[in-house]
Design a protein around this motif. Structure first.
Motif, PDB file in Angstrom:
ATOM      1  N   GLY A  38     -25.586 130.854  30.737  1.00 27.38           N
ATOM      2  CA  GLY A  38     -26.390 129.662  30.464  1.00 27.38           C
ATOM      3  C   GLY A  38     -25.612 128.431  30.039  1.00 27.38           C
ATOM      4  N   LYS A  39     -24.319 128.397  30.316  1.00 29.02           N
ATOM      5  CA  LYS A  39     -23.476 127.276  29.882  1.00 29.02           C
ATOM      6  C   LYS A  39     -23.953 125.936  30.447  1.00 29.02           C
ATOM      7  N   SER A  40     -24.114 125.890  31.775  1.00 24.18           N
ATOM      8  CA  SER A  40     -24.481 124.608  32.391  1.00 24.18           C
ATOM      9  C   SER A  40     -25.886 124.173  31.974  1.00 24.18           C
ATOM     10  N   THR A  41     -26.736 125.156  31.718  1.00 20.85           N
ATOM     11  CA  THR A  41     -28.101 124.830  31.258  1.00 20.85           C
ATOM     12  C   THR A  41     -28.035 124.201  29.865  1.00 20.85           C
ATOM     13  N   ILE A  42     -27.140 124.709  29.026  1.00 24.73           N
ATOM     14  CA  ILE A  42     -26.969 124.135  27.683  1.00 24.73           C
ATOM     15  C   ILE A  42     -26.455 122.700  27.788  1.00 24.73           C
ATOM     16  N   PRO A  89     -24.750 128.098  39.928  1.00 22.93           N
ATOM     17  CA  PRO A  89     -23.504 128.598  39.315  1.00 22.93           C
ATOM     18  C   PRO A  89     -22.359 127.602  39.488  1.00 22.93           C
ATOM     19  N   THR A  90     -21.574 127.444  38.443  1.00 24.68           N
ATOM     20  CA  THR A  90     -20.478 126.472  38.473  1.00 24.68           C
ATOM     21  C   THR A  90     -19.280 127.064  39.207  1.00 24.68           C
ATOM     22  N   VAL A  91     -18.849 126.364  40.236  1.00 20.14           N
ATOM     23  CA  VAL A  91     -17.651 126.797  40.958  1.00 20.14           C
ATOM     24  C   VAL A  91     -16.533 125.875  40.487  1.00 20.14           C
ATOM     25  N   GLY A 120     -16.739 127.529  35.089  1.00 22.45           N
ATOM     26  CA  GLY A 120     -17.469 128.628  35.727  1.00 22.45           C
ATOM     27  C   GLY A 120     -17.039 129.973  35.160  1.00 22.45           C
ATOM     28  N   GLY A 121     -18.011 130.878  34.986  1.00 25.48           N
ATOM     29  CA  GLY A 121     -17.732 132.148  34.316  1.00 25.48           C
ATOM     30  C   GLY A 121     -17.594 133.347  35.242  1.00 25.48           C
ATOM     31  N   GLN A 122     -17.677 133.104  36.555  1.00 24.12           N
ATOM     32  CA  GLN A 122     -17.568 134.256  37.454  1.00 24.12           C
ATOM     33  C   GLN A 122     -16.201 134.931  37.303  1.00 24.12           C
ATOM     34  N   VAL A 130     -32.588 132.645  23.451  1.00 24.82           N
ATOM     35  CA  VAL A 130     -33.438 133.233  22.405  1.00 24.82           C
ATOM     36  C   VAL A 130     -34.919 133.035  22.707  1.00 24.82           C
ATOM     37  N   ASP A 131     -35.219 132.113  23.629  1.00 27.22           N
ATOM     38  CA  ASP A 131     -36.628 131.933  24.006  1.00 27.22           C
ATOM     39  C   ASP A 131     -37.215 133.181  24.655  1.00 27.22           C
ATOM     40  N   LEU A 132     -36.338 134.082  25.145  1.00 24.23           N
ATOM     41  CA  LEU A 132     -36.830 135.288  25.826  1.00 24.23           C
ATOM     42  C   LEU A 132     -37.144 136.425  24.860  1.00 24.23           C
TER      43      LEU A 132
HETATM   44  N1  LIG Z   1     -34.915 131.798  29.615  1.00 25.79           N
HETATM   45  C1  LIG Z   1     -33.753 131.176  29.593  1.00 25.79           C
HETATM   46  N2  LIG Z   1     -33.019 131.107  30.716  1.00 25.79           N
HETATM   47  C2  LIG Z   1     -31.850 130.446  30.661  1.00 25.79           C
HETATM   48  C3  LIG Z   1     -31.376 129.835  29.473  1.00 25.79           C
HETATM   49  N3  LIG Z   1     -30.186 129.260  29.736  1.00 25.79           N
HETATM   50  C4  LIG Z   1     -29.931 129.498  31.038  1.00 25.79           C
HETATM   51  N4  LIG Z   1     -30.926 130.215  31.599  1.00 25.79           N
HETATM   52  C5  LIG Z   1     -30.985 130.669  32.986  1.00 25.79           C
HETATM   53  O1  LIG Z   1     -29.833 131.494  33.235  1.00 25.79           O
HETATM   54  C6  LIG Z   1     -29.352 131.290  34.567  1.00 25.79           C
HETATM   55  C7  LIG Z   1     -27.885 130.923  34.536  1.00 25.79           C
HETATM   56  O2  LIG Z   1     -27.718 129.665  33.902  1.00 25.79           O
HETATM   57  P1  LIG Z   1     -26.412 128.758  34.121  1.00 25.79           P
HETATM   58  O3  LIG Z   1     -26.546 127.616  33.198  1.00 25.79           O
HETATM   59  O4  LIG Z   1     -26.188 128.469  35.551  1.00 25.79           O
HETATM   60  O5  LIG Z   1     -25.287 129.767  33.642  1.00 25.79           O
HETATM   61  P2  LIG Z   1     -23.724 129.510  33.583  1.00 25.79           P
HETATM   62  O6  LIG Z   1     -23.230 130.181  32.352  1.00 25.79           O
HETATM   63  O7  LIG Z   1     -23.426 128.060  33.724  1.00 25.79           O
HETATM   64  O8  LIG Z   1     -23.201 130.312  34.861  1.00 25.79           O
HETATM   65  P3  LIG Z   1     -21.815 130.074  35.675  1.00 25.79           P
HETATM   66  O9  LIG Z   1     -21.754 128.635  36.052  1.00 25.79           O
HETATM   67  O10 LIG Z   1     -21.919 130.978  36.859  1.00 25.79           O
HETATM   68  O11 LIG Z   1     -20.696 130.484  34.775  1.00 25.79           O
HETATM   69  C8  LIG Z   1     -30.258 130.203  35.184  1.00 25.79           C
HETATM   70  O12 LIG Z   1     -31.242 130.839  35.954  1.00 25.79           O
HETATM   71  C9  LIG Z   1     -30.864 129.517  33.963  1.00 25.79           C
HETATM   72  O13 LIG Z   1     -32.124 128.971  34.224  1.00 25.79           O
HETATM   73  C10 LIG Z   1     -32.183 129.941  28.286  1.00 25.79           C
HETATM   74  O14 LIG Z   1     -31.865 129.471  27.194  1.00 25.79           O
HETATM   75  N5  LIG Z   1     -33.350 130.612  28.418  1.00 25.79           N
END
Ligand SMILES: Nc1nc2c(ncn2[C@@H]2O[C@H](COP(=O)(O)OP(=O)(O)OP(=O)(O)O)[C@@H](O)[C@H]2O)c(=O)[nH]1
Ligand SMILES: [Mg+2]
Length: 204
Positions: free
Chosen positions: A28-32, A54-56, A76-78, A138-140
């Motif tokens: 969830g890094k990019s989402t944060i 996903p972050t490349v 990216g975390g892959q 944590v919302d889950l």
């Molecule tokens: N329910 C929920 N889903 C989340 C949250 N944060 C991220 N996600 C979901 O998790 C998935 C991965 O999120 P990314 O932000 O792409 O994860 P990442 O860590 O950047 O992944 P990489 O770029 O591959 O390293 C997506 O489907 C998001 O919608 C969260 O806080 N709650």
């Protein structure tokens, strides 16, 4: 260069923070990062899943908070990208480590990867770089149940607390770096993201 120019440049530099954001893929890094941009721009939009892919490689995003410019290096975390993580540690002020708290099956993998990377932070001479561990998603957590079961349909408070104390023990037991903070957050609902910004600034 005049004294005043040097002072001015130093002042700008003092207000700039470089954060390295690491963690397993899908944590969830990019989402944060998107959530931080949303809250600091004071927009009312909420992050939707389909906006993020996903972050490349990596992406650098900046947010301004409390007159600080916070530059976040989102890597990216892959698995194929992890060998390159140690190239990004240069001159960082803070390491942000993102953990998908809901994915119990990958907590160990995340901790192992964190431990390996803490070595890069700890060998920076005498300077101890703050580490902020983000317990994301944590919302889950279903707060209405204790969720203490083996299937993932019902991840509740008990699961969360046991994961939390496991992470805490791992950090205390294995790291020479005592300068760490654990924050519960959600990139989707933005819970904990203000607290994250405050902690980044405190660590500066
Ligand atoms: N329910 C929920 N889903 C989340 C949250 N944060 C991220 N996600 C979901 O998790 C998935 C991965 O999120 P990314 O932000 O792409 O994860 P990442 O860590 O950047 O992944 P990489 O770029 O591959 O390293 C997506 O489907 C998001 O919608 C969260 O806080 N709650
Ligand atoms: Mg990403």
């Amino acid at each position: 260069m005049g004294f005043l120019t040097i002072m001015k440049k130093q002042k700008i530099k003092d207000k700039e923070i470089k954060c390295l954001l690491l963690g397993l893929d899908n944590s969830g890094k990019s989402t944060i990062v998107k959530g931080l941009q949303d809250i600091t721009c004071e927009t009312t939009t909420t992050t939707t899943a389909k906006e993020i892919t996903p972050t490349v490689g990596f992406s650098i995003k900046s947010v301004t908070y409390s007159s600080y410019l916070i530059n976040i290096w989102d890597i990216g975390g892959q698995k194929s990208l992890r060998p390159f993580w140690n190239n990004y540690f240069d001159k960082i002020d803070c390491l942000l480590w993102c953990v998908d708290i809901y994915d119990k099956s990958r907590i160990n993998e995340s901790m192992e990867a964190l431990k390996r990377n803490l070595e890069s932070v700890e060998i920076e001479g005498d300077i101890v770089i703050p580490v902020i561990i983000l317990l994301n998603k944590v919302d889950l957590i279903d707060t209405m149940t204790d969720g203490n079961n083996n299937n993932n349909n019902n991840y509740g408070n008990t699961d969360f607390l046991s994961t939390y104390s496991f992470l805490e023990k791992e950090m205390v037991g294995n790291s020479k770096n005592n300068n760490y903070t654990i924050i519960q957050c959600s990139g989707i609902t933005h819970l904990g993201l203000k607290e994250l910004l405050v902690n980044i600034i405190i660590g500066k």
